[in-house]
Design an enzyme around this catalytic site. Structure first.
Site, short mmCIF file in Angstrom:
data_model
loop_
_atom_site.label_atom_id
_atom_site.label_comp_id
_atom_site.label_asym_id
_atom_site.label_seq_id
_atom_site.Cartn_x
_atom_site.Cartn_y
_atom_site.Cartn_z
N HIS A 41 -7.26 0.32 6.21
CA HIS A 41 -6.98 -0.97 6.48
C HIS A 41 -6.90 -1.47 7.95
CE1 HIS A 41 -5.81 -2.01 2.41
NE2 HIS A 41 -5.25 -0.99 2.28
N SER B 75 0.84 -1.41 0.05
CA SER B 75 0.21 0.03 0.02
C SER B 75 0.92 1.06 0.02
CB SER B 75 -0.90 0.15 1.35
OG SER B 75 -1.65 -1.00 1.41
#
Lengths: 526, 526
Positions: A454, A337
């Site tokens: 997340h 990410s």
């Protein structure tokens, strides 16, 4: 309605018109005030017409010719300038909210009645059903009266073909307006619309669909257009992302056909990737049967008007379930990410702290340090020493922090071309990145938006990777650092819960190692 | 929760368990109290467990392990006896409605604030945004506090796989309970759940799918099971209804896969059929390209728990749109519909009026007729004469109405085997049927439920057909008469509106002809 008004739009099926409007207003900005006086007059007239069609759409009896009116309103809305859209939305927020006279009247009736059987309602069953029935009726009426009138427009658009899409565009416009000015009535409307959209876009109403090279070009084109994390450069790139060793899944709603609301790209790998290059370009795909890891390397929302509605959480959970079922040999679910807020945070920290450091230099020998309680040397002594040593040819500064600031600020990213600077910056950047991810918070939640996403979905911070994204965007956002979040199916719910309720950020010891020495040094250096 | 409770159900995926339960509880009746004392004890314990899982499902934080709890609750609910389901639903209605102390507290805060800018909110834009923001916040809090706590359970079930189906079964149970006893709190819960279901089952969330012989047997089996109008007798019958010259369309919701919520059967014909025999059996299908009429001959809802939510209206409109697009040579959209309430209305009318007629005979010469203002000879003189003439061998009675009552009451329907009786009864039955459809109302709406359904959808009464359904059910419900409603695309909205707002029943002159002479005769015979 003004039947003979020449500026009145012809009635016609929504879909084509709207689709055209949509492709024009992608990024949801109608042209702002570039028309001359004459056109302005037309626009102004058209505003009144749209306002009237909005009124009809809300006030018509439900069995009337709603479809035509809703099409009329939608097309009219898209034809308005941004300024007129703003005016219309304010009208909607202020003139179509509640009938507060009615609310007060019902409150009076409601307060005149006794509570039925107290809060626990331990009634012996011999209550007066007639009285109770009146009580529930008034309570229901009060509840209904507190619903804003504009709910009717939302509900009707939602049940109208193409209307859900129109609502997401309305909301995108509302968010643009609210970003520029704080208008309570519009904020109240936005929070109401957001609640409604959340309900309508419940996972039960969404379908998971694997997107493949066999899908229509019109859909694949949307994937290319909406990919927000790692832009798709050409057809070969797209084909690779949909081919062997790769998966792409989208969440679709039947009322918005042909484009996903959100989609996720997955790479099947032998180990969790450390750089985006190896995912996107370098490595040929492996045999899928040899994969042990599903790497989520990109997740993109397509509708700005759905901001704040977490569709990703359910998407990730469903994709994990699906992959586990189809490929039991895959046991690791991780992301690679971006860290979109890291450099912004770091540069502003370096700027403010190096100013405070200067002030400290001046007042250094003074006993009065009370004005400096916010001062903190962001760098450790060893990091500062190496930076000063190696920066000579590249940047100047009165202290380590100012040097670092001057090295990192230029958009040319020259520091990445010097191995000396790279090795001098790496320890500080990695440590500060870990600190940013694990310790920097806002209202108890991770400061970084992707981290927050997340973590609230139940992931943990597993590893940070140096020079993982050398693209201009990667360097600008996070000095090229990327992070692996890991989803362990067995801890997803627990982690999501402790993050939600306690702000607890779960992380691996590898990442924690970066920040633990800092805590010790902090106390010894201050 | 009682982790060691032996009666606690094991956690397992919902679908299989629920599907089994569903096929057992088709028609939504759990077995009523047939267990012995020991089993009763088990049931009772299990009630407490289910009650606890219901409580957890409502009170858990939204990031917790909801899926398991919702499965637990659903399975537990299905395992309960009808008596315990009733108890649980009453608990839900009474103990999980509102926190009324909080409502009153918020009302107090709300009343303490001034209305912002009056109802028309003609503010100059210089209002105190801080104050307004507080006002909107308290208003929103009040609105939220008026939502019953059980909404949480409904919302959570709706977003849970299989949960929407569970909700429809809960509601079917609630309706069964309310049919037997009037409990205000449960009625309030039902009206709330019905509102929610209407929202979730908006046309935007439903998909139209043509059901064909290529569909899975598990789906076709449901069509056979749910066909409510003209039972499907065997595989050949089913195949014919899905074959050439026929169409079957269903409305599906993604959360209830594999079965339509409602489906409609269509025959493509050269002319509007007059009897159900020719649709179901007699005629071989014509070339589809020669068809000019789409005849809707059966429409069936599959979920008793969705009673009162009109899915049919949108289904019919979408099917008409689809057929017009695919087969432009079809221009007539009609139904061949049962008249389920006709005989019930007629027999009760005949019974009450023939009693009043007797009373009239007694007081015939008396001047005091005030007690008889409700009396009306349902039959015209000519009808009565023919009935008395031809009924000699079959039925006796003091007057025409009593004879008619005695002819029509026996479930053997012997009158249909005598051509003399048939021709004597036909004029009266056809006229009274037209009167029933066009003139008999309840709260301004057609008394007949099927008539009300089609009229509110915008149809008109086109024709009534003698001996159109000779099945036992057809004879029992409507003396074998069926009716064609016609949907004209260009008048659907207008007719629906004038029916809704004025109770106006549109009809052809053919049907009106039956009732107009009556009005003249009425004034001359009374």
């Amino acid at each position: 309605m003004r039947p003979n008004d020449p500026s009145k739009l012809a009635l016609s099926p929504l879909s084509n018109e709207v689709n055209q409007m949509l492709s024009n207003s992608q990024g949801n900005q109608a042209p702002r005030n570039t028309e001359d006086g004459n056109e302005k007059l037309n626009k102004q007239r058209s505003f009144e017409v749209v306002r009237e069609s909005m009124h009809s759409a809300i006030s018509m009896n439900k069995t009337e010719v709603l479809d035509a009116v809703l099409n009329d309103f939608s097309e009219g809305y898209f034809s308005l300038s941004f300024e007129n859209r703003r005016k219309l939305l304010l009208t909607l927020a202020k003139e179509y909210d509640l009938n507060r006279t009615q609310v007060r009247e019902l409150i009076k009736q409601y307060l005149g009645l006794q509570l039925p059987g107290g809060n626990e309602a331990q009634s012996g069953g011999v209550e007066d059903e007639g009285f109770l029935s009146t009580f529930y009726r008034i309570e229901r009426n009060l509840r209904h009266s507190l619903k804003p009138v504009y709910e009717v427009l939302f509900e009707r658009l939602n049940t109208h073909p193409g209307g859900l899409k129109v609502l997401t565009i309305l909301r995108a416009d509302i968010l643009s307006i609210l970003a520029a000015e704080n208008i309570s009535s519009l904020r109240a409307l936005d929070s109401y619309l957001k609640e409604k959209l959340s309900t309508w876009l419940s996972p039960a109403a969404l379908e998971l669909h694997q997107i493949t090279w066999d899908d229509p070009a019109s859909l694949l084109e949307k994937i290319v257009a909406y990919e927000a994390v790692h832009p798709i450069s050409n057809l070969i790139d797209l084909k690779r992302r949909l081919g062997v060793g790769r998966r792409c899944f989208g969440y679709f709603h039947s009322a918005i056909p042909g484009e996903p609301l959100i989609f996720i790209e997955v790479a099947l790998l032998k180990a969790v990737a450390q750089t985006i290059q190896e995912v996107l370009w370098d490595h040929p795909p492996i045999l899928e049967s040899e994969a042990t890891c599903a790497l989520f390397y990109s997740i993109s929302s397509t509708q700005p008007g759905l901001a704040g509605i977490n569709l990703g959480k359910f998407l990730i959970k469903r994709v994990i379930t699906l992959v586990r079922r189809d490929m039991p040999h895959i046991s690791v679910f991780a992301t690679l990410s971006p860290i979109p807020g890291f450099m912004q945070w770091l540069l502003s920290k370096l700027a403010s702290q190096s100013k405070l450091a200067e002030a400290e230099d001046i007042s250094c020998s003074s006993a009065d340090r009370s004005g400096l309680t916010f001062y903190e040397n962001v760098l450790e002594p060893e990091e500062e020493r190496r930076l000063i040593e190696s920066s000579g040819d590249f940047a100047a500064g009165k202290n380590g922090m100012e040097i670092m600031l001057n090295l990192l600020t230029p958009t040319s990213h020259d520091w990445t071309n010097s191995s000396k600077l790279l090795s001098a910056l790496k320890p500080a950047l990695m440590r500060l990145c870990a600190r940013y991810l694990l310790q920097e918070k806002k209202r108890g939640k991770a400061l970084d938006s992707v981290a927050n996403f997340h973590l609230q979905n139940g992931a943990m911070v597993q590893r940070i990777n140096w020079m993982a994204d050398r693209s201009e965007k990667g360097l600008r956002q996070s000095a090229g650092i990327m992070v692996n979040y890991v989803y362990r199916p067995e801890t997803i719910e627990e982690y999501a819960h402790s993050y939600f309720s306690l702000g607890h950020i779960h992380s691996s010891s590898d990442v924690r190692r970066y920040v633990q020495p800092l805590t010790e040094n902090e106390s010894s250096t201050n």
